[in-house]
Design an enzyme around this catalytic site. Structure first.
Site, PDB file in Angstrom:
ATOM      1  N   CYS A 126       1.027  -0.885  -0.067  1.00  0.00           N
ATOM      2  CA  CYS A 126       0.015  -0.439  -0.036  1.00  0.00           C
ATOM      3  C   CYS A 126       0.577   1.302   0.019  1.00  0.00           C
ATOM      4  O   CYS A 126       1.236   1.168  -0.971  1.00  0.00           O
ATOM      5  CB  CYS A 126      -0.783   0.185   1.239  1.00  0.00           C
ATOM      6  SG  CYS A 126      -1.973  -1.276   1.435  1.00  0.00           S
ATOM      7  N   ASP A 172     -10.245  -3.130  -5.240  1.00  0.00           N
ATOM      8  CA  ASP A 172      -9.675  -1.862  -4.756  1.00  0.00           C
ATOM      9  C   ASP A 172      -9.521  -1.037  -5.855  1.00  0.00           C
ATOM     10  O   ASP A 172      -9.325  -0.116  -6.949  1.00  0.00           O
ATOM     11  CB  ASP A 172      -7.934  -2.327  -5.275  1.00  0.00           C
ATOM     12  CG  ASP A 172      -6.848  -1.684  -4.608  1.00  0.00           C
ATOM     13  OD1 ASP A 172      -7.017  -0.982  -4.329  1.00  0.00           O
ATOM     14  OD2 ASP A 172      -5.590  -1.893  -4.276  1.00  0.00           O
ATOM     15  N   HIS A 205      -8.198  -4.680  -1.728  1.00  0.00           N
ATOM     16  CA  HIS A 205      -6.817  -3.704  -0.976  1.00  0.00           C
ATOM     17  C   HIS A 205      -6.367  -4.374   0.643  1.00  0.00           C
ATOM     18  O   HIS A 205      -7.013  -3.999   1.419  1.00  0.00           O
ATOM     19  CB  HIS A 205      -7.021  -2.895  -0.860  1.00  0.00           C
ATOM     20  CG  HIS A 205      -5.972  -1.309  -1.206  1.00  0.00           C
ATOM     21  ND1 HIS A 205      -4.972  -1.146  -1.762  1.00  0.00           N
ATOM     22  CD2 HIS A 205      -5.239  -0.222   0.135  1.00  0.00           C
ATOM     23  CE1 HIS A 205      -4.303  -0.339  -0.961  1.00  0.00           C
ATOM     24  NE2 HIS A 205      -4.633   0.328  -0.207  1.00  0.00           N
TER      25      HIS A 205
END
Length: 238
Positions: A126, A172, A205
Site C-alpha cells: 500500500c 481495489d 486492497h
C-alpha cells in the site's frame, strides 16, 4: 488521494510480535529485523500506513528470513502509525508522505550495503509501494515487489530500472485493476526490465497483510501472494 480502503481492517499492533529483533537504530530508524546478519542478501519491507508493529507483517518478515535473507522493517512513521480513531488519513499523510519515506529509506539501504550485503530487494505494501517504486527508479535496489500499491503512477512505472512484480487486487479503489493493467502494458514494453503483474480475483486492497488469520480462504490468498513475492526475490536478489 488515499481511499478509505487504505484504512480498513486495522491490525492490532504489538511491539513484541515476531521471532526477530527490534533495534533502536538501523540506518537512522527504529526497525524490526529478522534472519542472520551474516546473510549476503537482504530484503527491505516497507509497511502500509499501520506501520512496522503489525503482526502479520512481522510474520511475513520471519518467513522471508527463513529463506536465507536478512530482513528489515523500518519504522518510517517514528512511532506514529495511522490510527483511524485519531485523525483522518488525509491529515496523517501530510506529515507521513511517501516522499519522506523514500528519503529515509536510502540510508537504510546504505546501512544494509555497508554490512557487505551483495544485493538488496524491497517490497512495499500500500503506502510502502510508493517508497519502493522510488527506490526502483533510482537504482538503489536489485528487485522490487509492489503489493496492492497506493500512490504509484504509470509515470513511476515507466522509469523503473530493476526487475519488478506488481500484485493487485480485483476489489481495489486505490489501485484498481484498470490501473494495474496499465502498469502491465508499460512494463511489457520495457524489454530491459523483467516484470510480472497479476491481479488476484476476489480479494480487496490490503489482502496480503491485513487478513484474518482464522479465515482459511484469506490466509490462502495472502500466502499465494507471499509465494510470488518470495520467488521473485530468490530469482533476483542473490
Amino acid at each position: 488521494m488515499a481511499s478509505s480502503q487504505c484504512c480498513e481492517n486495522p491490525p492490532s499492533l504489538s511491539s513484541s510480535s515476531g521471532e526477530g529483533t527490534a533495534v533502536d537504530d538501523f540506518g537512522g530508524l527504529k526497525a524490526y529485523t529478522s534472519g542472520s546478519p551474516d546473510s549476503k542478501v537482504a530484503i527491505l519491507l516497507v509497511s502500509d500506513v499501520f506501520g512496522f508493529e503489525a503482526p502479520n507483517l512481522r510474520k511475513l518478515a520471519d518467513k522471508v528470513a527463513a529463506s536465507g535473507f536478512f530482513v528489515v522493517i523500518p519504522d518510517f512513521f517514528h512511532g506514529d502509525p495511522f490510527v483511524p480513531e485519531k485523525s483522518p488519513i488525509t491529515t496523517w499523510l501530510q506529515s507521513h508522505g511517501a516522499a519522506k519515506g523514500f528519503e529515509e529509506a536510502k540510508p537504510v539501504v546504505a546501512a544494509l550495503k555497508s554490512k557487505g550485503l551483495a544485493a538488496v530487494g524491497a517490497v512495499g505494501f500500500c503506502w510502502g509501494a510508493k517508497v519502493v517504486v522510488e527506490l526502483a527508479k533510482s537504482s538503489e535496489i536489485q528487485a522490487a515487489v509492489l503489493l496492492h500499491p497506493s500512490f504509484v503512477t504509470v509515470d513511476d512505472i515507466k522509469v523503473v530500472k530493476c526487475p519488478i512484480t506488481v500484485l493487485g487486487a480485483e476489489i481495489d479503489k486505490t489501485s484498481p485493476p484498470e490501473l494495474v493493467k496499465q502498469f502491465e502494458e508499460v512494463l511489457s514494453s520495457k524489454s530491459e526490465v523483467d516484470s510480472f503483474v497479476k491481479i488476484f480475483p476476489g480479494v480487496v486492497h490490503g489482502w496480503t497483510v491485513r487478513y484474518d488469520v482464522n479465515d482459511e480462504s484469506a490466509v490462502k490468498n495472502a500466502e499465494e501472494a507471499h509465494k510470488h513475492m518470495l520467488d521473485w526475490f530468490v530469482k533476483y536478489v542473490k
